[in-house]
Design an enzyme around this catalytic site. Structure first.
Site, PDB file in Angstrom:
ATOM      1  N   LYS A 145     -13.381  -6.397  15.086  1.00 23.24           N
ATOM      2  CA  LYS A 145     -13.266  -7.776  15.557  1.00 23.24           C
ATOM      3  C   LYS A 145     -11.919  -8.114  16.176  1.00 23.24           C
ATOM      4  O   LYS A 145     -11.718  -9.210  16.671  1.00 23.24           O
ATOM      5  CB  LYS A 145     -13.551  -8.748  14.388  1.00 23.24           C
ATOM      6  CG  LYS A 145     -14.963  -8.660  13.841  1.00 23.24           C
ATOM      7  CD  LYS A 145     -15.863  -9.739  14.430  1.00 23.24           C
ATOM      8  CE  LYS A 145     -17.321  -9.416  14.291  1.00 23.24           C
ATOM      9  NZ  LYS A 145     -17.957  -9.958  13.120  1.00 23.24           N
ATOM     10  N   LYS A 193     -22.796  -2.055  18.982  1.00 23.39           N
ATOM     11  CA  LYS A 193     -23.989  -2.644  18.376  1.00 23.39           C
ATOM     12  C   LYS A 193     -24.243  -4.037  18.947  1.00 23.39           C
ATOM     13  O   LYS A 193     -23.315  -4.704  19.404  1.00 23.39           O
ATOM     14  CB  LYS A 193     -23.869  -2.677  16.859  1.00 23.39           C
ATOM     15  CG  LYS A 193     -23.034  -3.792  16.303  1.00 23.39           C
ATOM     16  CD  LYS A 193     -23.242  -3.924  14.806  1.00 23.39           C
ATOM     17  CE  LYS A 193     -22.655  -5.238  14.308  1.00 23.39           C
ATOM     18  NZ  LYS A 193     -23.474  -6.410  14.662  1.00 23.39           N
ATOM     19  N   LYS A 249     -23.954 -11.054  17.284  1.00 22.61           N
ATOM     20  CA  LYS A 249     -23.985 -12.486  17.575  1.00 22.61           C
ATOM     21  C   LYS A 249     -22.730 -12.918  18.289  1.00 22.61           C
ATOM     22  O   LYS A 249     -22.742 -13.800  19.119  1.00 22.61           O
ATOM     23  CB  LYS A 249     -24.088 -13.281  16.268  1.00 22.61           C
ATOM     24  CG  LYS A 249     -25.477 -13.394  15.723  1.00 22.61           C
ATOM     25  CD  LYS A 249     -25.471 -14.336  14.539  1.00 22.61           C
ATOM     26  CE  LYS A 249     -25.596 -13.578  13.241  1.00 22.61           C
ATOM     27  NZ  LYS A 249     -24.335 -13.229  12.622  1.00 22.61           N
TER      28      LYS A 249
HETATM   29  P1  ATP Z   1     -21.162 -10.930  14.146  1.00 24.52           P
HETATM   30  O1  ATP Z   1     -21.032 -10.331  15.518  1.00 24.52           O
HETATM   31  O2  ATP Z   1     -20.685 -12.351  14.096  1.00 24.52           O
HETATM   32  O3  ATP Z   1     -20.565 -10.073  13.065  1.00 24.52           O
HETATM   33  P2  ATP Z   1     -23.722  -9.813  13.605  1.00 24.52           P
HETATM   34  O4  ATP Z   1     -24.747  -9.806  14.661  1.00 24.52           O
HETATM   35  O5  ATP Z   1     -22.981  -8.545  13.341  1.00 24.52           O
HETATM   36  O6  ATP Z   1     -22.716 -11.024  13.885  1.00 24.52           O
HETATM   37  P3  ATP Z   1     -23.864 -10.407  10.781  1.00 24.52           P
HETATM   38  O7  ATP Z   1     -24.037 -11.827  10.347  1.00 24.52           O
HETATM   39  O8  ATP Z   1     -22.509  -9.807  10.721  1.00 24.52           O
HETATM   40  O9  ATP Z   1     -24.450 -10.299  12.280  1.00 24.52           O
HETATM   41  O10 ATP Z   1     -24.876  -9.495   9.972  1.00 24.52           O
HETATM   42  C1  ATP Z   1     -26.106  -9.981   9.462  1.00 24.52           C
HETATM   43  C2  ATP Z   1     -27.001  -8.817   9.067  1.00 24.52           C
HETATM   44  O11 ATP Z   1     -27.519  -8.173  10.246  1.00 24.52           O
HETATM   45  C3  ATP Z   1     -26.278  -7.717   8.294  1.00 24.52           C
HETATM   46  O12 ATP Z   1     -27.160  -7.240   7.291  1.00 24.52           O
HETATM   47  C4  ATP Z   1     -26.011  -6.650   9.316  1.00 24.52           C
HETATM   48  O13 ATP Z   1     -25.926  -5.376   8.724  1.00 24.52           O
HETATM   49  C5  ATP Z   1     -27.232  -6.770  10.215  1.00 24.52           C
HETATM   50  N1  ATP Z   1     -26.956  -6.378  11.607  1.00 24.52           N
HETATM   51  C6  ATP Z   1     -26.035  -6.936  12.432  1.00 24.52           C
HETATM   52  N2  ATP Z   1     -26.077  -6.378  13.647  1.00 24.52           N
HETATM   53  C7  ATP Z   1     -27.043  -5.431  13.598  1.00 24.52           C
HETATM   54  C8  ATP Z   1     -27.565  -4.501  14.561  1.00 24.52           C
HETATM   55  N3  ATP Z   1     -27.090  -4.472  15.790  1.00 24.52           N
HETATM   56  N4  ATP Z   1     -28.577  -3.665  14.181  1.00 24.52           N
HETATM   57  C9  ATP Z   1     -29.062  -3.716  12.918  1.00 24.52           C
HETATM   58  N5  ATP Z   1     -28.613  -4.561  11.966  1.00 24.52           N
HETATM   59  C10 ATP Z   1     -27.621  -5.416  12.288  1.00 24.52           C
HETATM   60 MG    MG Z   2     -21.402  -8.434  11.877  1.00 26.99          MG
END
Ligand code: ATP
Ligand code: MG
Length: 330
Positions: free
Chosen positions: A114, A194, A197
């Site tokens: 991040k 990956k 969000k």
């Molecule tokens: P941010 O970018 O703000 O970290 P994020 O998309 O990574 O958002 P999180 O809220 O950090 O989402 O994670 C929520 C859940 O989704 C966690 O269990 C995480 O392991 C899963 N997750 C996040 N991104 C992925 C992805 N690209 N593929 C599979 N699982 C994911």
């Molecule tokens: Mg995340």
């Protein structure tokens, strides 16, 4: 008794990676009826480890609650709540933080992903995995369905639980991570990273609330190579873009990349992307309809959250009191 705990940050609308990697699994476990309690937290304190706009954050929290309910996390044993309303998370995080070494934290991926350089890393972002461990341990959770990107953080949570149990008393079960198929969905714009969000470019992700046309457009624009004669093929190293779409498609259909490749072998990449888009649209259709419905009933969503906040706080308070007693703080 098996207790399940998991969380998701209100950093934006949840995307198909969150759904296939974590939410869907939580819904399945909920519906298996094998858990007394399922704690599902909107982890807003984690979201402020990177800058957030207050108005948007407030909206994101409600949108996330709507999305989770729309995905089916609405059974009586499921406690949907907001992390910041349960002060015991941060209290236990401080206590666990006193058992965490800088050396261990240095090796965890969160702050590296991040922040471009260490000078910009806040204490909150750096110690994020300690709070994450507290989120799980405060409910004495046994099972934690989170995505493949959380393996290192879960190992760390187990390490802190063992440390505490060894020094004081075996209060915490050692939580195990449950990942269905180790699926990690990549960004459609940059298939090395990956899907996230908080990625600036929203064309890189398919959000659960995207319209069919937005989904078609995002798939059309997804970065893929030309391949041999424009045909599809699965090779996650050599052809990450098209392989990512095949991974998503396989997860959506509940099949495997091999099956998808043989079913769609006659299609060009352009045609295949259209096919995959339609499968995704079909899967998201009922979820999107329920989100629309719930967004028109904000009072209902707020009341689900406040009830969840209350139940979560009651459970967390018990662990917190016991922990403080063991340490000599009460
Ligand atoms: P941010 O970018 O703000 O970290 P994020 O998309 O990574 O958002 P999180 O809220 O950090 O989402 O994670 C929520 C859940 O989704 C966690 O269990 C995480 O392991 C899963 N997750 C996040 N991104 C992925 C992805 N690209 N593929 C599979 N699982 C994911
Ligand atoms: Mg995340």
């Amino acid at each position: 008794r098996p207790t399940l705990m998991t969380g998701i940050q209100p950093t934006g609308f949840p995307h198909i990676g969150n759904y296939l990697g974590a939410i869907q699994q939580s819904v399945k476990l909920q519906n298996s009826e094998s858990y007394d309690k399922i704690f599902f937290s909107i982890v807003d304190l984690h979201s402020i480890t990177v800058p957030q706009n207050p108005t948007i954050l407030r909206q994101n929290i409600i949108n996330l609650a709507c999305s989770l309910l729309a995905c089916g996390l609405d059974k009586p044993q499921t406690v949907l709540f907001q992390q910041s309303s349960v002060p015991h998370h941060t209290e236990l995080a401080w206590i666990l933080g006193c058992l965490a070494t800088l050396n261990k934290l240095d090796h965890l991926p969160q702050w590296k992903e991040k922040s471009p350089s260490k000078e910009d890393v806040s204490l909150g972002l750096y110690s994020y995995p300690v709070l994450q461990a507290a989120d799980v341990l405060i409910y004495r959770a046994t099972d934690v369905p989170v995505g493949d990107d959380q393996i290192k953080h879960m190992e760390f949570a187990r390490h802190l639980a063992r440390q505490f149990n060894k020094i004081y008393s075996p209060v915490f079960p050692i939580p195990k991570q449950i990942t269905s198929q180790h699926i990690r969905i990549k960004s459609l714009r940059d298939p090395i990273r990956k899907m996230s969000k908080s990625e600036k470019d929203s064309r890189g992700r398919i959000e659960l609330f995207d319209s069919p046309d937005e989904i078609r457009e995002k798939l059309r624009k997804a970065v893929t190579d030309l391949g041999t004669g424009g045909m599809i093929g699965y090779d996650s190293q050599g052809r990450p873009g098209i392989s990512n779409i095949i991974d998503i498609h396989a997860a959506v259909e509940g099949s495997t990349p091999d099956q998808i490749c043989s079913e769609c072998a006659h299609l060009t990449t352009v045609e295949y992307k259209e096919r995959a888009a339609e499968a995704i649209i079909e899967m998201l259709k009922p979820i999107r309809a329920r989100i629309v419905h719930l967004r028109n009933e904000p009072q209902h969503v707020v009341s689900v959250l406040s009830k969840g906040n209350e139940i979560a706080a009651q459970n967390a308070a018990k662990t917190c009191a016991e922990v403080k007693k063991l340490i000599g703080l009460s």
